[in-house]
Design a protein around this motif. Structure first.
Motif, PDB file in Angstrom:
ATOM      1  N   ALA A 435       0.864  -1.187   0.000  1.00  0.00           N
ATOM      2  CA  ALA A 435       0.000   0.000   0.000  1.00  0.00           C
ATOM      3  C   ALA A 435       0.894   1.228   0.000  1.00  0.00           C
ATOM      4  O   ALA A 435       1.630   1.472   0.957  1.00  0.00           O
ATOM      5  N   LEU A 436       0.847   1.973  -1.097  1.00  0.00           N
ATOM      6  CA  LEU A 436       1.667   3.179  -1.189  1.00  0.00           C
ATOM      7  C   LEU A 436       0.831   4.380  -0.764  1.00  0.00           C
ATOM      8  O   LEU A 436      -0.383   4.404  -0.995  1.00  0.00           O
ATOM      9  N   LEU A 437       1.493   5.351  -0.172  1.00  0.00           N
ATOM     10  CA  LEU A 437       0.749   6.533   0.263  1.00  0.00           C
ATOM     11  C   LEU A 437       1.683   7.724   0.460  1.00  0.00           C
ATOM     12  O   LEU A 437       1.310   8.870   0.269  1.00  0.00           O
ATOM     13  N   HIS A 438       2.932   7.430   0.830  1.00  0.00           N
ATOM     14  CA  HIS A 438       3.893   8.501   1.085  1.00  0.00           C
ATOM     15  C   HIS A 438       4.520   8.923  -0.247  1.00  0.00           C
ATOM     16  O   HIS A 438       5.054   8.084  -0.971  1.00  0.00           O
ATOM     17  N   PRO A 439       4.471  10.213  -0.569  1.00  0.00           N
ATOM     18  CA  PRO A 439       5.073  10.650  -1.845  1.00  0.00           C
ATOM     19  C   PRO A 439       6.578  10.356  -1.913  1.00  0.00           C
ATOM     20  O   PRO A 439       7.133  10.290  -3.010  1.00  0.00           O
ATOM     21  N   ASP A 440       7.229  10.144  -0.764  1.00  0.00           N
ATOM     22  CA  ASP A 440       8.665   9.836  -0.775  1.00  0.00           C
ATOM     23  C   ASP A 440       8.962   8.345  -0.950  1.00  0.00           C
ATOM     24  O   ASP A 440      10.123   7.940  -0.974  1.00  0.00           O
ATOM     25  N   THR A 441       7.934   7.513  -1.019  1.00  0.00           N
ATOM     26  CA  THR A 441       8.171   6.092  -1.309  1.00  0.00           C
ATOM     27  C   THR A 441       8.596   5.992  -2.775  1.00  0.00           C
ATOM     28  O   THR A 441       7.798   6.238  -3.668  1.00  0.00           O
ATOM     29  N   SER A 442       9.861   5.642  -2.986  1.00  0.00           N
ATOM     30  CA  SER A 442      10.395   5.672  -4.355  1.00  0.00           C
ATOM     31  C   SER A 442      10.315   4.296  -4.997  1.00  0.00           C
ATOM     32  O   SER A 442      10.234   3.263  -4.315  1.00  0.00           O
ATOM     33  N   ILE A 443      10.382   4.283  -6.300  1.00  0.00           N
ATOM     34  CA  ILE A 443      10.394   3.016  -7.028  1.00  0.00           C
ATOM     35  C   ILE A 443      11.658   2.228  -6.662  1.00  0.00           C
ATOM     36  O   ILE A 443      11.617   0.994  -6.581  1.00  0.00           O
ATOM     37  N   GLU A 444      12.753   2.919  -6.374  1.00  0.00           N
ATOM     38  CA  GLU A 444      13.991   2.227  -5.979  1.00  0.00           C
ATOM     39  C   GLU A 444      13.781   1.467  -4.664  1.00  0.00           C
ATOM     40  O   GLU A 444      14.220   0.322  -4.507  1.00  0.00           O
ATOM     41  N   LEU A 445      13.109   2.130  -3.721  1.00  0.00           N
ATOM     42  CA  LEU A 445      12.848   1.472  -2.442  1.00  0.00           C
ATOM     43  C   LEU A 445      11.982   0.229  -2.649  1.00  0.00           C
ATOM     44  O   LEU A 445      12.263  -0.849  -2.109  1.00  0.00           O
ATOM     45  N   VAL A 446      10.923   0.365  -3.452  1.00  0.00           N
ATOM     46  CA  VAL A 446      10.034  -0.783  -3.659  1.00  0.00           C
ATOM     47  C   VAL A 446      10.780  -1.881  -4.428  1.00  0.00           C
ATOM     48  O   VAL A 446      10.583  -3.074  -4.166  1.00  0.00           O
ATOM     49  N   ALA A 447      11.648  -1.477  -5.349  1.00  0.00           N
ATOM     50  CA  ALA A 447      12.429  -2.473  -6.099  1.00  0.00           C
ATOM     51  C   ALA A 447      13.293  -3.301  -5.154  1.00  0.00           C
ATOM     52  O   ALA A 447      13.407  -4.525  -5.304  1.00  0.00           O
ATOM     53  N   GLU A 448      13.859  -2.647  -4.152  1.00  0.00           N
ATOM     54  CA  GLU A 448      14.681  -3.361  -3.153  1.00  0.00           C
ATOM     55  C   GLU A 448      13.809  -4.358  -2.374  1.00  0.00           C
ATOM     56  O   GLU A 448      14.226  -5.505  -2.148  1.00  0.00           O
TER      57      GLU A 448
END
Ligand SMILES: *Cc1c(COP(=O)(O)O)cnc(C)c1O
Length: 454
Positions: A435-448
């Motif tokens: 569940a994404l919600l924070h604008p600072d959640t980056s695709i790089e973080l999710v990729a990790e």
């Protein structure tokens, strides 16, 4: 001699403000551990409640080192479980103003200023939904409180809408994907539910019409609840189709948009909410995707006078609250609460200083990141996207994994502080959920995070 608890204390004030300044400046916020801490909290708290009190420096030390770290930071961009939070700095700071000013917002006679400001923030939301100028409501503690209060009006005004056709034992139509708080609200209200079977997890006008025609209790239905952004998967029901049926049958039409209605700010998905302008009541939680601190839910009614007739409290000491001047607005008249803090003020301040464009951009950023996450999942051989995300929840399957493997994965990620994730159930199977919600959640973080499923 004055009681010392009520005397301004410079040292205590510095202690707290310094802590708040430090917490606000943390970038990034550490994820921390929640219920996964191993030492006993009860032992750490032992003896703290004493006749003589404890030095505030020691109590803050305990809070900082032991208690605060035993709460997963819901405002961390790495928090991707349940529904995260991401309060703006302006909103957090103004929450301190609300606290330090003891701002309450129960009635016009006590708090016209804060109530006028809260109503201005509510108006922004009403305009986004396309509700008429007479719409209004109040801020309540959460979507649960909003669903209960809105449905209470639906129940108690059935006679006005339906006349002789109003049933003795009212029933509310809901979908299988309705949030658990809706079922709970109906239980509190003593109203049964008619579960509308849904194709592809989405309540449609057609499914509702069929269910009302085929279920023996169809004629007892007085209200319908649609969800604009299911919590589990971010699916928006067929709001316009449901509105048609609600109109034909004179049902109260409540939309639960606790999570999803924040996306009314986003032009890229606004069309999916068409029909929301026809609701009788709806709920959106600014403490979710509208970047307000807890606890803040907006409850809006198309015809607030109906809500007032239901929720206005009769007590001789309260009669003075109602003077019926044209401007007068008592938030206590629009939900089942009485005393309330002006919990809409942090949102009001943040909207005022940041501007609505900043909200649009923040929501759009999250929507775009979510689509990028879905694209990425489609490229990974061991993962399968369950469905294209409509809002900001992504469901996926990891080949060969069941509940236990997803649990182990969650534990690992939290242990090494990479992220906080939880699986969910989809068509009977355990699946991964982000569940994404924070604008600072980056695709790089999710990729990790996704790489760790390999
Ligand atoms: C979160 C949520 C609720 C409950 O809201 P609270 O603020 O937790 O009381 C209700 N409905 C939906 C769709 C939600 O996502």
């Amino acid at each position: 001699m004055r009681n010392p608890m009520f005397v301004y204390d410079e040292k205590l004030t510095d202690l707290i403000f310094d802590y708040c300044r430090w917490r606000l400046a943390l970038d990034p916020v550490p994820l921390d551990y929640g219920g996964a801490v191993h030492e006993s909290l009860a032992a750490s708290l032992e003896g703290l409640m004493s006749p003589g009190g404890t030095d505030p420096v020691d109590v803050m030390e305990l809070f900082d080192k032991t208690l605060a770290t035993a709460a997963v930071s819901v405002d961390s961009p790495k928090f991707l479980a349940f529904i995260p939070a991401a309060p703006t700095k302006a909103a957090l700071l103004f929450d301190m103003v609300v606290a330090c000013s003891s701002l309450q917002g129960t009635s016009w006679i006590e708090a016209a200023g804060p109530v006028a400001a809260e109503n201005q923030a509510l108006r922004v939301l009403a305009d986004l939904a396309g509700l008429p100028g007479g719409a209004g409501g109040c801020f309540v503690a959460g979507g649960s409180a909003g669903n209960l209060s809105g449905l209470m009006v639906g129940r108690d005004t059935a006679g006005v809408r339906m006349g002789d056709a109003a049933p003795d034992h009212p029933v509310v139509a809901i979908s299988e994907e309705a949030h658990s708080s809706v079922g709970k609200a109906l239980h509190v209200l003593g109203v049964d539910s008619l579960l509308v079977p849904c194709h592809d997890h989405r309540l449609t006008g057609r499914a509702l019409r069929d269910a009302l025609a085929n279920d023996p209790r169809g004629d007892d239905v007085i209200a319908v609840v649609a969800t604009a952004g299911t919590t589990n998967a971010g699916i928006i029901d067929d709001l316009a189709g449901v509105a048609d049926v609600a109109e034909e049958r004179r049902l109260w039409y409540h939309v639960d948009g606790a999570y999803g209605c924040a996306a009314l700010f986003a032009p890229s998905v606004r069309g999916r909410f068409d029909g929301i302008e026809r609701v009788d009541s709806f709920v959106v939680d600014p403490h979710k995707w509208l970047f307000a601190p807890f606890d803040c839910a907006a409850l809006l009614y198309r015809e607030p006078w109906l809500a007032k007739a239901v929720h206005s409290q009769d007590a001789s000491y309260l009669e003075v609250l109602h003077r019926d001047t044209p401007e007068e607005w008592n938030p206590s008249d629009y939900a089942y609460h009485l005393t309330r803090r002006s919990r809409g003020m942090p949102l009001w301040f943040s909207l005022a200083v940041n501007g609505t464009d900043a909200y649009r951009d923040a929501v759009e950023t999250v929507l775009a990141t979510t689509q990028a996450v879905a694209d990425l999942i489609e490229t990974l051989p061991h993962l399968e996207l369950v469905r294209r995300p409509e809002l900001s929840v992504v469901l996926f399957r990891r080949t060969g994994w069941g509940k236990d493997e997803y649990d182990d994965w969650s534990d690992r990620l939290l242990e090494d502080q990479t992220g906080f994730v939880m699986h969910t159930t989809w068509d009977g199977d355990a699946v991964g959920r982000l569940a994404l919600l924070h604008p600072d959640t980056s695709i790089e973080l999710v990729a990790e995070i996704l790489a760790s499923t390999a």
